[in-house]
Structures are given as structure tokens and as C-alpha cells.
Write an enzyme that holds these catalytic residues in place. Sequence first.
Site, PDB file in Angstrom:
ATOM      1  N   THR A  11       0.818  -1.214   0.000  1.00  0.00           N
ATOM      2  CA  THR A  11       0.000   0.000   0.000  1.00  0.00           C
ATOM      3  C   THR A  11       0.854   1.267   0.000  1.00  0.00           C
ATOM      4  O   THR A  11       0.696   2.137  -0.858  1.00  0.00           O
ATOM      5  CB  THR A  11      -0.934   0.006   1.225  1.00  0.00           C
ATOM      6  OG1 THR A  11      -1.759  -1.157   1.186  1.00  0.00           O
ATOM      7  CG2 THR A  11      -1.807   1.243   1.225  1.00  0.00           C
ATOM      8  N   LYS A 100       6.214   2.297  11.893  1.00  0.00           N
ATOM      9  CA  LYS A 100       6.136   2.718  13.301  1.00  0.00           C
ATOM     10  C   LYS A 100       6.639   1.652  14.258  1.00  0.00           C
ATOM     11  O   LYS A 100       7.223   1.960  15.297  1.00  0.00           O
ATOM     12  CB  LYS A 100       4.703   3.111  13.657  1.00  0.00           C
ATOM     13  CG  LYS A 100       3.682   2.025  13.401  1.00  0.00           C
ATOM     14  CD  LYS A 100       2.274   2.508  13.602  1.00  0.00           C
ATOM     15  CE  LYS A 100       1.263   1.491  13.104  1.00  0.00           C
ATOM     16  NZ  LYS A 100       1.185   1.435  11.638  1.00  0.00           N
ATOM     17  N   GLU A 124       8.991  10.487   9.363  1.00  0.00           N
ATOM     18  CA  GLU A 124       7.785  11.309   9.474  1.00  0.00           C
ATOM     19  C   GLU A 124       6.508  10.490   9.355  1.00  0.00           C
ATOM     20  O   GLU A 124       5.541  10.698  10.093  1.00  0.00           O
ATOM     21  CB  GLU A 124       7.796  12.398   8.393  1.00  0.00           C
ATOM     22  CG  GLU A 124       6.569  13.295   8.389  1.00  0.00           C
ATOM     23  CD  GLU A 124       6.423  14.098   9.671  1.00  0.00           C
ATOM     24  OE1 GLU A 124       5.511  13.800  10.464  1.00  0.00           O
ATOM     25  OE2 GLU A 124       7.234  15.004   9.889  1.00  0.00           O
ATOM     26  N   ILE A 131       0.236  13.748   8.412  1.00  0.00           N
ATOM     27  CA  ILE A 131       0.334  14.942   9.253  1.00  0.00           C
ATOM     28  C   ILE A 131       1.811  15.236   9.542  1.00  0.00           C
ATOM     29  O   ILE A 131       2.502  14.376  10.082  1.00  0.00           O
ATOM     30  CB  ILE A 131      -0.421  14.746  10.588  1.00  0.00           C
ATOM     31  CG1 ILE A 131      -1.882  14.380  10.328  1.00  0.00           C
ATOM     32  CG2 ILE A 131      -0.335  16.005  11.439  1.00  0.00           C
ATOM     33  CD1 ILE A 131      -2.638  13.945  11.574  1.00  0.00           C
ATOM     34  N   ASP A 196      -1.053  -0.016  18.652  1.00  0.00           N
ATOM     35  CA  ASP A 196      -0.626   0.875  17.569  1.00  0.00           C
ATOM     36  C   ASP A 196      -0.436   2.296  18.084  1.00  0.00           C
ATOM     37  O   ASP A 196       0.597   2.936  17.832  1.00  0.00           O
ATOM     38  CB  ASP A 196      -1.672   0.854  16.441  1.00  0.00           C
ATOM     39  CG  ASP A 196      -1.355   1.840  15.323  1.00  0.00           C
ATOM     40  OD1 ASP A 196      -0.517   1.522  14.470  1.00  0.00           O
ATOM     41  OD2 ASP A 196      -1.950   2.939  15.323  1.00  0.00           O
ATOM     42  N   LYS A 200       3.153   4.768  18.502  1.00  0.00           N
ATOM     43  CA  LYS A 200       3.232   6.156  18.035  1.00  0.00           C
ATOM     44  C   LYS A 200       3.485   7.108  19.199  1.00  0.00           C
ATOM     45  O   LYS A 200       4.242   8.074  19.059  1.00  0.00           O
ATOM     46  CB  LYS A 200       1.940   6.524  17.303  1.00  0.00           C
ATOM     47  CG  LYS A 200       1.735   5.727  16.014  1.00  0.00           C
ATOM     48  CD  LYS A 200       0.339   5.937  15.448  1.00  0.00           C
ATOM     49  CE  LYS A 200       0.125   5.105  14.183  1.00  0.00           C
ATOM     50  NZ  LYS A 200      -1.256   5.190  13.687  1.00  0.00           N
TER      51      LYS A 200
END
Length: 401
Positions: A11, A100, A124, A131, A196, A200
Site C-alpha cells: 500500500t 512505526k 515522518e 500529518i 498501535d 506512536k
Amino acid sequence: MTKIAVLGYGTVGSGVAEVLDVNAECVEDSAGDKIEIKYILDLRDFPGDKHENKVVHDFDVILNDPEVEVICETMGGIEPAFSFSKKALESGKSVCTSNKELVAAHGPELVELAKNKSVSYLFEASVGGGIPILRSMNDSIRHERLDSIAGILNGTTNYILTKMDQEGADFDSVLKVAQEKGYAERNPEADIEGHDACRKTAILASIVSGQFVKHEDIYTEGITKITGEDFEYARKLKMAIKLLGSCKREDGKFFAMVAPFLIPYDDALANVNGVFNAINVHGNMLGDVMYYGKGAGKKATASAVVADVIDIVRHKGKHIDWNLKNVPAEVASIKDDVRNFFVRCDASGENSARELFGELKEVSCKEVSGEFAFVSPEMSEGDFAEKFEKLEGAKSYLRLL
């Protein structure tokens, strides 16, 4: 011309190729150089794809080609992504990633290695999809003393909570719809149990602290225990329920956690719905600033990866530094964190609640019968846990932001 390689053509990897194709002129103008994909690493072949002739199955082909200056790691998972990234940096190639899981586990180590080799390791896209939160923290507001961060960092859980709130649907049925729409994985545990968001949060907390905050050290709760009754009470309180990842400095201690919170309607985070993410950062001079946008998705995440490529190209021959050292951070015990709590218990527990919590604020809700609900005075997590354990007919609780 700068030649790059993409590891993983799923993806995000295919999205990177699409961004570079569609926005070629903008990318070249921003980078000051033309950027071209030379290799795509994947176990599969892609007959008919525009870039099918660039697909290779052996990482060493990329590693041993001196023309490749930047590698985009979009594979996901720890291995072989970690080994490939490490070898690339050791060979003098810069790396950017959307991974991540890898950044949370080995980010500081890879940043340190990149610095020693005068190349860069950028990530990033690992937090907040498209974002530009990490670059802002590391550049535009790096001069600020960042006191706290609180964010909606997982689109799947935010979608589920939004639907439960707005449509009165139960958790299981909304999760099923989220899976059908592709918002949730077949095995949704990483999302709904908060893992998840925890990874982050660990990345954000590491940059805030300048040290390595391990995700294992962050207290984490998911959303599986949230019920329709919780939303009935939330509406009475004029609050929304959101899964937040947060970290803060307070009284000389550094706290980090992931958990569902009740958030007042007049707080911007309460109005972030669906699959969108938002991150509120508080600086000692700046005050509050919020970053909002798509936290996942092919194009948004790929755009962030390409932004890192551009940054690397603009700083060729230089290491892009991070406020991040490979030194373990000391995360304070959750027991010392102080806040208010919303508590539900059986109606028979009212006297017990008043005796234990003293000056409490009762919350009436005619839509829910047979219960006594209240907001506690401000107290430490440790103190609250002791009182809740003793509370007669205790049912559940939520934290207040």
C-alpha cells in the site's frame, strides 16, 4: 538526479511511486533535483505495472549499487526491515520509513548510526500518516520546551468510537463494518487494544524527552470495554470519548500513557471524528497548537515518506539531526499521575462511593438504570486504584482529560 529504492511494494510503497509520478514537477522543484526510483524490492512480481522492470528480489542488488542514495523502507514489521535499514545506513545510504513498529523499537539506535555515517534516518510517516507532526517538532518548534502532547493517533479506534457515539451502535457491530470498509485489519488487536497508538506515543514521547521512551514502558488500555452506556453518560457531561496517546512533564517527572479519555466538547480533540487523527502539542512559549489530518491511507502516508526523501536530497552529504539520543528515558509510574475519574457502580454502591471518595460530583442519566455514577475529586492513579477496588458494586471508570 537522485536515485532511490523502495523496499516493499504494498500500500505505502506503491503510494510512494504514485506520488513521485503524479507530483514529479512539484517534487523536483521542492528538492532542487529530479528524484527517480531505480529499484523496488519485493518478493512478488508486478506484471503490467508501470514500474515492473524495476522490481528486484535481492536486497544486495540495492545495497551494492552506489547510484542509490536514499532507501524508502515501507515493508512494515521489525525484520527484515531492521537489518536492511541498518545495512543501508552502514553503507552510507540515507533511509526514510513509514514503519512505526521499527521506529518505536530501534529508532534511536538507527538515528545514532545515521549520525555516525553522516547520513539521515527519517520517519515522518510513522506517526499520524500525512500529518507533518515530527518534522514540525524537530524543526519549527524545536526551540520550544514541549510540556505535553495528547493525540488521537489511531484512525480505526476513532472511527469505531465515533460510530458508537453518533449511531448508538455496539462495539462488535461497528468493528465488523470497519473491517468491511478496510479501516480495521482482520486481526484488529493492535488497534483496539491500543498497541498501535502506544508505538506512536513512544515515538512522540522520545522526541519530546530527547531520550528513548520504550513502548513497553507506556501504560496502555484499549477501547474494548467502552459501552453504549458510557456514551450516554458522556453526553450528560457534554464530553466525547476518545482513545488518546499522551505524554507530559509534570513536577519533574515524565509521564506517558494510552487510554480512553472523556474530553469536554469545547476541546478541539473532542471534535475529531471518523478515521481522522489530531495531535495537540503544548509548548512553554507557543501554548497549544494542533495538527490535524488523515492519520493513515496510501496517499497520505506515502506523501510523508516522499517529504522525507525531499528533505534528505536537500541536505545531501549532511546528517539531519533529531532531538533524540539512544539513552533510555525514565518514565514515571502511572501511580503518581493525577487526574479526575468518571466512575460507574451499582446503585447499591452509592454510600460506599461517598464514603471512599468524599466530595464527588454525581452524574444523573435516566437512560441508564440501576447505577450510581460520579466524577471523583482530583487524585493520583494509585490512590484511585485502591479506592475503586474497595468500591461496592464497582463497574467501570474512565479518565477525564
